[in-house]
Scaffold this active site. Structure first.
Site, PDB file in Angstrom:
ATOM      1  N   LEU A 129      25.019 -12.378  14.626  1.00 10.36           N
ATOM      2  CA  LEU A 129      25.128 -13.312  13.497  1.00 10.36           C
ATOM      3  C   LEU A 129      25.149 -12.569  12.177  1.00 10.36           C
ATOM      4  O   LEU A 129      24.314 -11.692  11.954  1.00 10.36           O
ATOM      5  CB  LEU A 129      23.922 -14.257  13.490  1.00 10.36           C
ATOM      6  CG  LEU A 129      23.542 -14.907  14.813  1.00 10.36           C
ATOM      7  CD1 LEU A 129      22.281 -15.746  14.640  1.00 10.36           C
ATOM      8  CD2 LEU A 129      24.693 -15.760  15.329  1.00 10.36           C
ATOM      9  N   PHE A 189      35.714  -4.428   8.016  1.00 11.99           N
ATOM     10  CA  PHE A 189      34.619  -3.470   7.812  1.00 11.99           C
ATOM     11  C   PHE A 189      35.107  -2.096   7.349  1.00 11.99           C
ATOM     12  O   PHE A 189      34.472  -1.077   7.582  1.00 11.99           O
ATOM     13  CB  PHE A 189      33.692  -3.391   9.040  1.00 11.99           C
ATOM     14  CG  PHE A 189      32.752  -4.558   9.072  1.00 11.99           C
ATOM     15  CD1 PHE A 189      33.210  -5.812   9.445  1.00 11.99           C
ATOM     16  CD2 PHE A 189      31.437  -4.436   8.662  1.00 11.99           C
ATOM     17  CE1 PHE A 189      32.382  -6.929   9.398  1.00 11.99           C
ATOM     18  CE2 PHE A 189      30.592  -5.542   8.612  1.00 11.99           C
ATOM     19  CZ  PHE A 189      31.068  -6.788   8.983  1.00 11.99           C
ATOM     20  N   CYS A 212      19.748  -5.425   8.804  1.00  9.43           N
ATOM     21  CA  CYS A 212      20.235  -5.068  10.144  1.00  9.43           C
ATOM     22  C   CYS A 212      20.820  -3.656  10.235  1.00  9.43           C
ATOM     23  O   CYS A 212      20.281  -2.814  10.949  1.00  9.43           O
ATOM     24  CB  CYS A 212      21.270  -6.085  10.592  1.00  9.43           C
ATOM     25  SG  CYS A 212      20.623  -7.750  10.511  1.00  9.43           S
ATOM     26  N   LYS A 242      24.733  -8.732  -0.172  1.00  4.42           N
ATOM     27  CA  LYS A 242      26.129  -9.190  -0.078  1.00  4.42           C
ATOM     28  C   LYS A 242      26.164 -10.613  -0.610  1.00  4.42           C
ATOM     29  O   LYS A 242      25.104 -11.222  -0.816  1.00  4.42           O
ATOM     30  CB  LYS A 242      26.650  -9.125   1.357  1.00  4.42           C
ATOM     31  CG  LYS A 242      25.906 -10.037   2.328  1.00  4.42           C
ATOM     32  CD  LYS A 242      26.580 -10.029   3.684  1.00  4.42           C
ATOM     33  CE  LYS A 242      25.986 -11.102   4.593  1.00  4.42           C
ATOM     34  NZ  LYS A 242      26.628 -11.179   5.884  1.00  4.42           N
TER      35      LYS A 242
HETATM   36  C1  UGA Z   1      25.349  -7.569  10.525  1.00  2.00           C
HETATM   37  C2  UGA Z   1      26.479  -7.695  11.574  1.00  2.00           C
HETATM   38  O1  UGA Z   1      27.727  -7.895  10.924  1.00  2.00           O
HETATM   39  C3  UGA Z   1      26.196  -8.860  12.541  1.00  2.00           C
HETATM   40  O2  UGA Z   1      27.208  -8.889  13.557  1.00  2.00           O
HETATM   41  C4  UGA Z   1      24.830  -8.644  13.182  1.00  2.00           C
HETATM   42  O3  UGA Z   1      24.488  -9.706  14.067  1.00  2.00           O
HETATM   43  C5  UGA Z   1      23.787  -8.578  12.090  1.00  2.00           C
HETATM   44  O4  UGA Z   1      24.091  -7.472  11.212  1.00  2.00           O
HETATM   45  C6  UGA Z   1      22.444  -8.376  12.753  1.00  2.00           C
HETATM   46  O5  UGA Z   1      22.230  -7.355  13.409  1.00  2.00           O
HETATM   47  O6  UGA Z   1      21.621  -9.320  12.761  1.00  2.00           O
HETATM   48  P1  UGA Z   1      24.776  -8.772   8.196  1.00  2.00           P
HETATM   49  O7  UGA Z   1      23.814  -7.647   7.984  1.00  2.00           O
HETATM   50  O8  UGA Z   1      24.319 -10.166   7.983  1.00  2.00           O
HETATM   51  O9  UGA Z   1      25.380  -8.732   9.702  1.00  2.00           O
HETATM   52  O10 UGA Z   1      25.978  -8.557   7.168  1.00  2.00           O
HETATM   53  P2  UGA Z   1      27.465  -7.966   7.180  1.00  2.00           P
HETATM   54  O11 UGA Z   1      28.376  -9.041   6.718  1.00  2.00           O
HETATM   55  O12 UGA Z   1      27.790  -7.310   8.432  1.00  2.00           O
HETATM   56  O13 UGA Z   1      27.350  -6.887   6.001  1.00  2.00           O
HETATM   57  C7  UGA Z   1      26.457  -5.797   6.079  1.00  2.00           C
HETATM   58  C8  UGA Z   1      26.609  -4.908   4.874  1.00  2.00           C
HETATM   59  O14 UGA Z   1      27.821  -4.170   4.947  1.00  2.00           O
HETATM   60  C9  UGA Z   1      26.648  -5.621   3.520  1.00  2.00           C
HETATM   61  O15 UGA Z   1      25.890  -4.876   2.586  1.00  2.00           O
HETATM   62  C10 UGA Z   1      28.122  -5.625   3.154  1.00  2.00           C
HETATM   63  O16 UGA Z   1      28.344  -5.699   1.774  1.00  2.00           O
HETATM   64  C11 UGA Z   1      28.547  -4.285   3.720  1.00  2.00           C
HETATM   65  N1  UGA Z   1      29.991  -4.192   4.023  1.00  2.00           N
HETATM   66  C12 UGA Z   1      30.560  -4.969   4.974  1.00  2.00           C
HETATM   67  C13 UGA Z   1      30.767  -3.261   3.345  1.00  2.00           C
HETATM   68  O17 UGA Z   1      30.280  -2.510   2.463  1.00  2.00           O
HETATM   69  N2  UGA Z   1      32.097  -3.148   3.651  1.00  2.00           N
HETATM   70  C14 UGA Z   1      32.679  -3.928   4.614  1.00  2.00           C
HETATM   71  O18 UGA Z   1      33.909  -3.749   4.855  1.00  2.00           O
HETATM   72  C15 UGA Z   1      31.893  -4.857   5.284  1.00  2.00           C
END
Ligand code: UGA
Length: 415
Positions: free
Chosen positions: A151, A247, A258, A317
């Protein structure tokens, strides 16, 4: 089916509410009376799109009840989900205390056959080596499953109901049969394996996503020096079906509860097994340096000492009020150490940041105030309300999120 969910954090509450939306009768157990009361009154303690509506529907149909009473909830259930927190210790290893306590509670209340499901993210081996021995103490028959969650904060409800797949790591066929019944009305493909493999799938999944981000950032840092737009590079790269574009958005690095925690826990497991995880250590190291790059770029244009530096966005985010491991915190610390004055605004995360910094930074009422009162603006979170090019007219802007601006001086972190 009757289901108990232990823990009403964002994983537990999402699990409970989504299971109730499929017609299961759900008990959401927590030790916080405040949370229980909020849930029973139809207000979700966490903000997730779609959550309040589904919660209200479930309460109306009598399919969900939040309670402090773990004992009777477990006894009345065929399936018990463990959704408690697994925080990091100082050394990066995982703290399983809450898992152990929850497992003990379940074990003490095993009155008939039920399947215990570990949904919390736990290092490979935990379900079989930590949870199972606790269940064995009950001398009752039970089933066991490790069912990782995938999630994303902000889209948790959608991800639960329509995610890419459901992974079931089961100890036997009987556990699998029960879990297939639990998920029978979900459209996702079901991937069945053993619990330890399911645990590793979750860690490998998050670590590879984190690695993609650090990769994009490392390439992006070089692109910046070469005058190349890394977003265009990744658009080209992402057209290769083997790689996939998502990503690969370069910026200020990943935060949240996470990725940093899970990658560090896997590194720590590797150390324990005398298999140093060189690649993942670099993923963390690139990520830790990335927010500071924003301040380095700022220094090209002004000395932050005694200047007012504006931060737009504080959450890790958009779509969340969560500031755990948020790049904004590293940037604030760096700016304060350089004797800058920090003025910040975030549509959701202000109260969480206030708890950390009290009066050390100024919390503005809105984005306009930040821009007006600051000598330079750093864009930290890509909230839609910040995507107004005119807002930045005549300003020095350092952008960590690739937002279009009409700034007088504009620096993208990796472009
Ligand atoms: C993440 C995973 O995407 C989920 O699949 C997983 O279930 C979750 O961790 C967990 O282990 O519970 P989340 O931490 O809510 O989800 O957020 P994401 O949308 O994945 O973003 C994580 C971070 O990466 C944010 O700081 C976002 O800004 C950054 N990000 C994401 C980037 O810098 N670049 C990208 O292309 C994508």
């Amino acid at each position: 089916m009757n289901i108990t969910v232990i823990g009403t954090g964002y994983v537990g509450l999402t699990t409970g509410v989504c299971m109730a939306s499929k017609g299961h009768k759900v008990y959401c157990v927590d030790i916080s009376k405040e949370k229980i009361d909020a849930i029973n009154s139809g207000t979700s303690p966490i903000y997730e799109e779609g959550m309040d509506d589904l919660l209200k529907q479930a309460l109306k149909k009598g399919l969900l009840k939040a309670t402090l009473d773990a004992e009777n909830s477990i006894k009345d259930s065929e399936v018990v989900f463990i959704c408690v927190g697994t925080p990091s210790r100082e050394d990066g290893s995982i703290n399983l205390d809450y898992i152990k306590t929850a497992a003990e509670t379940v074990s003490q209340n095993l009155n008939n056959y039920k399947v215990i499901v570990v949904k919390s993210t736990v290092v490979p081996g935990t379900t079989v080596n930590v949870v199972k021995p606790v269940m064995d103490k009950s001398k009752k028959s039970y089933g066991l499953c490790m069912n990782p969650e995938f999630l994303k904060e902000g889209t948790a409800v959608k991800d639960f109901l329509e995610g890419d797949r459901i992974v079931l790591g089961v100890i036997d066929d009987e556990s699998e049969d029960v879990m297939r019944k639990v998920y029978k009305d979900f459209p996702q493909k079901i991937f069945v394996t053993n619990p330890t493999t399911a645990e590793m799938i979750k860690y490998a999944n998050n670590s590879l996503l984190a690695a993609k981000i650090s990769f994009a950032n490392e390439v992006g840092n070089v692109c910046k020096k070469l005058g190349i737009n890394v977003y265009e590079v990744m658009d080209g790269v992402g057209m290769d079906k083997r790689l996939c574009r998502s990503f690969l958005n370069a910026g200020i690095g990943f935060g949240g509860s996470c990725f940093p925690k899970d990658v560090k826990a896997l590194i720590s497991k590797g150390e324990e097994l005398k298999e140093p995880m060189t690649l993942l250590k670099s993923v963390i190291s690139v990520n830790e340096k990335q927010p500071i790059k924003m301040v380095e770029l700022l220094k090209k244009h002004l000395n932050p000492a005694n200047k007012k530096i504006g931060l737009l966005g504080l959450a890790f985010k958009k779509g969340t009020d969560d500031v755990r491991e948020a790049p904004s915190l590293k940037i604030i610390d760096e700016l304060l150490s350089l004797k800058a004055e920090v003025i910040a605004y975030d549509p959701e995360a202000m109260s969480n940041v206030k708890k950390i910094y009290n009066n050390k930074i100024i919390l503005a009422d809105n984005k306009e105030e930040v821009v007006k009162k600051s000598d330079a603006v750093l864009i930290i979170t890509d909230w839609d309300e910040f995507k107004v090019p005119e807002l930045y007219k005549n300003k020095i802007v350092i952008d960590g999120r690739k937002i279009k601006t009409n700034a007088e001086i504009y620096e993208g972190i990796c472009w």
